[in-house]
Design a protein around this motif. Structure first.
Motif, mmCIF file in Angstrom:
data_model
loop_
_atom_site.group_PDB
_atom_site.id
_atom_site.type_symbol
_atom_site.label_atom_id
_atom_site.label_comp_id
_atom_site.label_asym_id
_atom_site.label_seq_id
_atom_site.Cartn_x
_atom_site.Cartn_y
_atom_site.Cartn_z
ATOM 1 N N GLU A 267 71.061 77.844 62.568
ATOM 2 C CA GLU A 267 70.901 76.486 63.059
ATOM 3 C C GLU A 267 69.569 76.347 63.783
ATOM 4 O O GLU A 267 68.995 77.326 64.267
ATOM 5 C CB GLU A 267 72.048 76.082 63.980
ATOM 6 N N TYR A 268 69.100 75.127 63.813
ATOM 7 C CA TYR A 268 67.882 74.817 64.560
ATOM 8 C C TYR A 268 68.156 73.604 65.429
ATOM 9 O O TYR A 268 68.602 72.562 64.932
ATOM 10 C CB TYR A 268 66.706 74.531 63.621
ATOM 11 N N ILE A 269 67.904 73.734 66.729
ATOM 12 C CA ILE A 269 68.101 72.634 67.671
ATOM 13 C C ILE A 269 66.779 71.880 67.809
ATOM 14 O O ILE A 269 65.747 72.473 68.135
ATOM 15 C CB ILE A 269 68.569 73.154 69.041
ATOM 16 N N VAL A 270 66.819 70.594 67.550
ATOM 17 C CA VAL A 270 65.610 69.773 67.600
ATOM 18 C C VAL A 270 65.151 69.623 69.048
ATOM 19 O O VAL A 270 65.925 69.230 69.924
ATOM 20 C CB VAL A 270 65.860 68.388 66.966
ATOM 21 N N MET A 271 63.886 69.925 69.274
ATOM 22 C CA MET A 271 63.303 69.890 70.610
ATOM 23 C C MET A 271 62.432 68.643 70.776
ATOM 24 O O MET A 271 61.929 68.084 69.794
ATOM 25 C CB MET A 271 62.455 71.148 70.840
ATOM 26 N N PRO A 272 62.211 68.198 72.029
ATOM 27 C CA PRO A 272 61.299 67.061 72.250
ATOM 28 C C PRO A 272 59.929 67.354 71.639
ATOM 29 O O PRO A 272 59.398 68.453 71.773
ATOM 30 C CB PRO A 272 61.219 66.964 73.779
ATOM 31 N N GLY A 273 59.375 66.376 70.956
ATOM 32 C CA GLY A 273 58.069 66.552 70.326
ATOM 33 C C GLY A 273 58.129 67.018 68.891
ATOM 34 O O GLY A 273 57.123 66.985 68.181
ATOM 35 N N ASP A 274 59.309 67.452 68.413
ATOM 36 C CA ASP A 274 59.456 67.839 67.005
ATOM 37 C C ASP A 274 59.420 66.586 66.134
ATOM 38 O O ASP A 274 60.162 65.630 66.383
ATOM 39 C CB ASP A 274 60.784 68.567 66.775
ATOM 40 N N ASN A 275 58.603 66.621 65.104
ATOM 41 C CA ASN A 275 58.550 65.498 64.172
ATOM 42 C C ASN A 275 58.125 66.008 62.805
ATOM 43 O O ASN A 275 57.102 66.695 62.689
ATOM 44 C CB ASN A 275 57.559 64.422 64.635
ATOM 45 N N VAL A 276 58.914 65.726 61.777
ATOM 46 C CA VAL A 276 58.534 66.045 60.410
ATOM 47 C C VAL A 276 59.289 65.088 59.498
ATOM 48 O O VAL A 276 60.423 64.693 59.788
ATOM 49 C CB VAL A 276 58.857 67.517 60.056
ATOM 50 N N LYS A 277 58.659 64.695 58.407
ATOM 51 C CA LYS A 277 59.264 63.728 57.495
ATOM 52 C C LYS A 277 59.586 64.380 56.161
ATOM 53 O O LYS A 277 58.723 65.004 55.546
ATOM 54 C CB LYS A 277 58.319 62.543 57.285
ATOM 55 N N GLU A 278 60.823 64.259 55.746
ATOM 56 C CA GLU A 278 61.289 64.648 54.412
ATOM 57 C C GLU A 278 60.875 66.070 54.062
ATOM 58 O O GLU A 278 60.138 66.315 53.113
ATOM 59 C CB GLU A 278 60.766 63.659 53.363
ATOM 60 N N ALA A 279 61.360 67.014 54.845
ATOM 61 C CA ALA A 279 61.073 68.430 54.600
ATOM 62 C C ALA A 279 62.258 69.070 53.884
ATOM 63 O O ALA A 279 63.411 68.832 54.245
ATOM 64 C CB ALA A 279 60.815 69.151 55.919
ATOM 65 N N PRO A 280 62.006 69.916 52.867
ATOM 66 C CA PRO A 280 63.108 70.589 52.175
ATOM 67 C C PRO A 280 63.643 71.755 53.000
ATOM 68 O O PRO A 280 62.902 72.390 53.756
ATOM 69 C CB PRO A 280 62.454 71.094 50.891
ATOM 70 N N ILE A 281 64.925 72.032 52.845
ATOM 71 C CA ILE A 281 65.504 73.250 53.419
ATOM 72 C C ILE A 281 65.555 74.294 52.310
ATOM 73 O O ILE A 281 66.126 74.058 51.245
ATOM 74 C CB ILE A 281 66.908 72.994 53.989
#
Length: 758
Positions: A267-281
């Protein structure tokens, strides 16, 4: 063979959370000589023959996951798609129309895999589900020009439930979005592509012993993810491996823990300042010191967004006898804005609770009690759940229980604020002033009127005053007899005449006048200036009788008659007067200044006894001044016009076949004046496209679509021009209309799949 993946975007999410059952090979790999098999293979976009948008791209990605384990050199899907776009633009054809050899020359391969989804069925009932898919794939060796194989297969489920695998049991326990239907969907796609690849022949040579991934599950369906949200990824595969996952290029190598033999969770917990658009896993399973296997999550891309919307400003709360109205300035240029939360408390600083959410910038609170004070705040939120900063609360309370009843004559300068019912007539005598405060509402009984011989003042541009009937029957309106008017910010509805002025001056601006017999009637001198009004839905928008009013910057539309003139010496300029049955009627010939009339063709302007020397070519403020054009064929009969058009088209066709597009255009344009048809617009667009005049190509296609909205050929041509120019949002909108008109258009369905899954 190590692989890295950069993917096209997928619109639809299908969560994957079921075990892949043990599948026995129904058909062994075909025995085909090594010489017949290509070495480097590209998997082209699959064609979709079903109504389920996006399913073809999901099948293609699932197929690629399985096919990449075979000892071919395969080209990443993102590289294939990028090259295809370039090839389509340069050739002017869709990928299905381009010869395989030309495709391989562009991609650097010697083999192509085509595919199409033939059937898709999804039925859910309370205790029963039916899910099925059928597809076909085939390989072309472009060196020999021969088809290497063609396979058709299907998977069907008819059951009331699906047993959970260890992985799906774990994922459904930790994620609220996993459900049996999602499990069925991914299990079906995975099984179908597994079956295909079991039958696909492999070239001779060493096959890499790589770790096996059976399935991958994510909670990508929750995307976009805001601050504090958790991206969860699970995989089932060989035991004792090192497992990680990537979120595109944003976050690499996020560790996954083997919680059970062969079950990996991360799992990855989203942190303040994280931003990405339409990224594949992308999940990786690696042997210690050995090869790895990567698996693309077919359920969709992940968007991380921790940027909140701007603070809401302009908050107002206004109490009435039966409600409190809350309004604010709408946020602009916030593409991921989802809506507004309206909060209320009976304390000024604490205790705020949400009472509603809305997409508009106005709500009514009718759950309030008389005698209590309420405080309101409004918070904007986006699709990721980010919320704007709060603002200072606004206070409001209910006013008197019932609207005040007023009638008769005022005896001194008077200010009205609140809600009123006007009985019979409210009279403002000469020498006195009636001032009406913002957000005041005057409701008139049938045949009631507001009669002004003195002065009426309204200054309520942002919070207009309302003049409406009590019920459904019309009231007489606002009547000025030798009075003076200053009205800025108002709405008038359902009157016999919204505002009637007899020898009365002043200014009327920033109002909406609708659904009246007459919107405004002006008789005599002095007269008012009329500015920036929206006048629609009336029998007559503005009536001018022996007067000299200045009419400018207004919008008059969808009235029976926009402006009716019986003697006039004023100005009518810079207005949008269009889409009325008759835009302007004058009893005698009258020359007026430039306005927008919905067309630059004088025969289409719907004017009677009006002379013009210039007009605007579009609605103000965007419109530019141009000279009007006249149709020389306007006075011919319908049969004569059709005969003329046919003559021009025949002659134009001769020049078109000779590729003399300049002369062809001149004749097609004459044919268009005589008798417009979809075919003439189509050929004009082709001519201008051949002459590399893109703006004129678009002009004629847009004009043709506007005149003939049900012609799918024009719509399709416009969509293709947008698509080739990279204007994908506009192309998608037009293609949707094409498919509504012609659901069987294979080329457009194929391109729509490409746009949806980009």
């Amino acid at each position: 063979m190590k692989k890295s993946f950069f993917l096209l975007a997928i619109l639809l999410f299908i969560a994957s959370c079921a075990t892949l059952p043990e599948i026995k090979k129904e058909t062994p790999e075909s025995k085909i000589s090594d010489e017949e098999l290509p070495k480097t293979v590209a998997i082209l976009p699959f064609e979709n023959k079903t109504e389920e948008m996006g399913i073809a791209n999901q099948v293609r990605k699932a197929f690629y996951n399985h096919f990449s384990s075979k000892p071919y050199r395969d080209i990443e899907l993102a590289v294939v798609d990028e090259k295809i776009i370039q090839l389509e633009k340069s050739s002017g054809k869709s990928i299905l129309e381009i010869p395989p050899k030309d495709i391989c020359e562009a991609l650097g391969c010697d083999g192509l895999i085509y595919g199409k989804v033939i059937d898709y069925k999804k039925i859910y009932a309370v205790a029963y589900s039916q899910l099925g898919i059928e597809a076909e794939v085939w390989m072309i060796n472009t060196k020999t020009g021969k088809e290497v194989f063609r396979l058709k297969d299907s998977v069907r489920y008819h059951e009331g439930g699906v047993p959970l695998s260890p992985l799906s049991a774990v994922m459904t326990a930790i994620s609220t979005v996993m459900n049996i239907r999602d499990i069925q969907q991914v299990r079906m796609l995975n099984e179908l592509c597994y079956k295909f690849n079991e039958k696909i022949p492999s070239p001779e040579g060493l096959i890499e012993q790589r770790p096996v991934i059976k399935e991958v599950l994510t909670n990508a369906k929750d995307s976009p993810f805001g601050k504090g949200k958790v991206i969860q990824v699970g995989a089932e595969g060989d035991r004792g491996m090192v497992a990680t996952f990537d979120i595109g290029n944003f976050k690499k190598g996020v560790p996954m823990k083997e919680t059970q033999p062969g079950i990996y969770i991360g799992e990855y917990i989203v942190m303040p300042g994280d931003n990405v658009k339409e990224a594949p896993i992308i999940v990786s399973l690696r042997k210690l010191g050995g090869y790895d296997t990567q698996w693309i999550d077919v359920s969709g891309f992940v968007t991380i967004d921790t940027t909140p919307p701007p603070q809401v400003t302009g908050l107002r709360a206004k109490g009435f006898h039966d409600r409190i109205e809350i309004s604010w300035q709408a946020l602009k240029n916030v593409p991921d804005l989802k809506g507004y939360r309206v909060l209320r408390s009976e304390q000024p600083l604490s205790g705020f609770k949400e009472i509603t959410t809305t997409e508009f910038n106005f709500v009514e609170d009718k759950t309030v009690e008389y005698g209590k004070v309420y405080y309101y705040r409004v918070v904007a939120y986006d699709t990721a759940g980010n919320e704007s900063e709060i603002q200072d609360a606004k206070k409001a309370f209910l006013t008197a229980k019932e609207p005040q009843i007023i009638s008769g004559s005022i005896e001194k300068d008077t200010v009205l604020s609140g809600n009123y019912i006007v009985k019979n007539s409210l009279w403002i005598p000469k020498g006195l002033t009636l001032t009406i405060e913002p957000e005041t509402r005057l409701m008139f009984d049938e045949n009631a009127q507001l009669k002004v011989e003195g002065k009426i003042v309204i200054n309520a541009k942002d919070f207009p005053v309302e003049f409406v009937p009590v019920g459904n029957k019309k009231w007489k309106g606002i009547v000025l007899e030798g009075g003076y008017i200053e009205m800025n910010g108002f709405r008038i509805k359902n009157a016999e005449t919204g505002i009637s002025l007899n020898s009365s001056g002043g200014v009327i601006e920033n109002g909406i006048i609708s659904d009246n017999d007459k919107g405004i009637s002006v008789l005599g001198i002095p007269s008012p200036s009329i500015k920036n009004l929206t006048i629609s839905g009336n029998k007559t928008g503005i009536e001018l009788v022996k007067t000299n009013s200045i009419i400018y910057l207004n919008s008059l539309f969808q009235n029976e008659t926009g402006i009716k003139i019986i003697g006039f010496s004023g100005e009518i300029r810079d207005n949008n007067i269009y889409d009325n049955n008759l835009n302007i009627y004058s009893e005698t010939f009258l020359k007026i200044a430039p306005n927008y009339f919905g067309s630059i063709n004088s025969d289409e302007m719907r004017l009677r006894n009006i002379q013009i020397s210039s007009v605007y070519d579009a609605k103000l403020p965007e419109g530019k001044l141009v000279n009007p054009i006249t149709n020389p064929y306007a006075k011919l009969s319908q049969e004569e016009r059709q005969r003329k058009a046919t003559e021009f088209v025949i002659e134009a066709g001769e020049y078109f076949r000779q590729r003399n597009y300049g002369k062809a255009v001149t004749l097609f344009e004459e044919a268009l004046k005589a008798q417009p048809t979809p075919e003439i617009y189509y050929y004009l667009a082709i001519c201008y496209q051949e002459m590399k005049e893109e703006e004129k190509t678009l002009k004629y296609l847009r004009e043709g679509v506007e005149k003939f909205p049900k012609d799918s050929t024009l719509q399709k041509s416009l969509g293709l021009i947008y698509y080739q120019a990279g204007r994908e949002d506009e192309a998608k909108k037009v293609f949707e209309e094409v498919l509504r008109l012609n659901p069987e258009d294979r080329q457009v369905r194929f391109l729509m799949e490409r746009l949806i899954n980009k």
